[in-house]
Design a protein around this motif. Structure first.
Motif, PDB file in Angstrom:
ATOM      1  N   THR A 101       3.054  17.751  25.218  1.00 53.96           N
ATOM      2  CA  THR A 101       4.423  18.153  25.521  1.00 53.96           C
ATOM      3  C   THR A 101       5.404  17.011  25.299  1.00 53.96           C
ATOM      4  OG1 THR A 101       3.626  19.773  27.096  1.00 53.96           O
ATOM      5  CG2 THR A 101       5.916  19.066  27.336  1.00 53.96           C
ATOM      6  N   ALA A 102       4.975  15.795  25.665  1.00 55.00           N
ATOM      7  CA  ALA A 102       5.873  14.646  25.556  1.00 55.00           C
ATOM      8  C   ALA A 102       5.073  13.355  25.622  1.00 55.00           C
ATOM      9  CB  ALA A 102       6.914  14.674  26.672  1.00 55.00           C
ATOM     10  N   TYR A 103       5.771  12.253  25.357  1.00 50.92           N
ATOM     11  CA  TYR A 103       5.218  10.907  25.476  1.00 50.92           C
ATOM     12  C   TYR A 103       6.206  10.088  26.278  1.00 50.92           C
ATOM     13  CZ  TYR A 103       3.986   6.114  24.322  1.00 50.92           C
ATOM     14  OH  TYR A 103       3.655   4.789  24.417  1.00 50.92           O
ATOM     15  N   VAL A 104       5.684   9.292  27.212  1.00 53.43           N
ATOM     16  CA  VAL A 104       6.504   8.379  28.006  1.00 53.43           C
ATOM     17  C   VAL A 104       5.764   7.053  28.080  1.00 53.43           C
ATOM     18  CG1 VAL A 104       7.433   7.931  30.326  1.00 53.43           C
ATOM     19  CG2 VAL A 104       7.520  10.235  29.387  1.00 53.43           C
ATOM     20  N   THR A 105       6.478   5.956  27.951  1.00 54.71           N
ATOM     21  CA  THR A 105       5.815   4.669  28.120  1.00 54.71           C
ATOM     22  C   THR A 105       5.401   4.534  29.587  1.00 54.71           C
ATOM     23  OG1 THR A 105       7.879   3.496  28.575  1.00 54.71           O
ATOM     24  CG2 THR A 105       7.136   3.557  26.273  1.00 54.71           C
ATOM     25  N   LYS A 106       4.315   3.815  29.809  1.00 54.82           N
ATOM     26  CA  LYS A 106       3.812   3.649  31.173  1.00 54.82           C
ATOM     27  C   LYS A 106       4.872   3.039  32.089  1.00 54.82           C
ATOM     28  CE  LYS A 106      -1.136   3.437  30.323  1.00 54.82           C
ATOM     29  NZ  LYS A 106      -2.370   2.635  30.467  1.00 54.82           N
ATOM     30  N   SER A 107       5.649   2.111  31.546  1.00 55.14           N
ATOM     31  CA  SER A 107       6.667   1.453  32.370  1.00 55.14           C
ATOM     32  C   SER A 107       7.815   2.385  32.747  1.00 55.14           C
ATOM     33  CB  SER A 107       7.217   0.222  31.651  1.00 55.14           C
ATOM     34  OG  SER A 107       7.845   0.606  30.434  1.00 55.14           O
ATOM     35  N   ALA A 108       7.996   3.486  32.015  1.00 52.55           N
ATOM     36  CA  ALA A 108       9.098   4.415  32.283  1.00 52.55           C
ATOM     37  C   ALA A 108       8.693   5.595  33.163  1.00 52.55           C
ATOM     38  CB  ALA A 108       9.668   4.939  30.967  1.00 52.55           C
ATOM     39  N   LEU A 109       7.401   5.698  33.515  1.00 54.45           N
ATOM     40  CA  LEU A 109       6.954   6.832  34.320  1.00 54.45           C
ATOM     41  C   LEU A 109       7.442   6.706  35.754  1.00 54.45           C
ATOM     42  CD1 LEU A 109       5.277   9.445  34.484  1.00 54.45           C
ATOM     43  CD2 LEU A 109       3.342   8.019  35.201  1.00 54.45           C
TER      44      LEU A 109
END
Length: 123
Positions: A101-109
């Motif tokens: 569905t999506a990608y998020v950097t670990k630091s932005a979660l």
């Protein structure tokens, strides 16, 4: 209120704890299981039937991209959010490769991003 059932997938214990904390801080979401490899994820998803999977891209054995591809091929697939330290541009490639569905950097979660991805999935 329906609770969103979340499966966490990462081979690093500190990040599993961080993901668990984010889910715990997000009203309406609960962790139903954890896995540390793509193979474990596939088995856990079949047993637990999560609504939402937070999936690390880099996993031992079957990586997160292939595990996501396999999950998305099921009759009732979960929503999958890919996570890694790669920048957002690389994330778009991963999403296109496997149907996440999506990608998020670990630091932005965080709780806001978690809810945003879930809401955007139209579930």
């Amino acid at each position: 209120m329906t609770v969103v059932r979340v499966l966490l997938v990462d081979d690093q214990a500190p990040f599993l704890r961080a993901m668990s904390a984010v889910v715990a801080e997000t009203a309406g979401f609960e962790v139903v299981g954890e896995a540390s490899s793509g193979e474990e994820c596939i088995l856990a998803a079949a047993e637990l039937l999560p609504d939402f999977v937070l999936m690390d891209v880099n996993l031992p054995g079957i990586d997160g991209v292939e595990a996501t591809r396999r999950l998305r091929g099921r009759q009732f697939p979960p929503v999958v959010l890919l996570l890694s330290t790669y920048d957002e541009d690389a994330g778009a490639y991963f999403v296109a490769e496997c149907g996440a569905t999506a990608y998020v950097t670990k630091s932005a979660l965080g709780p806001d991003r978690l809810r945003e991805v879930w809401t955007a999935s139209s579930r």
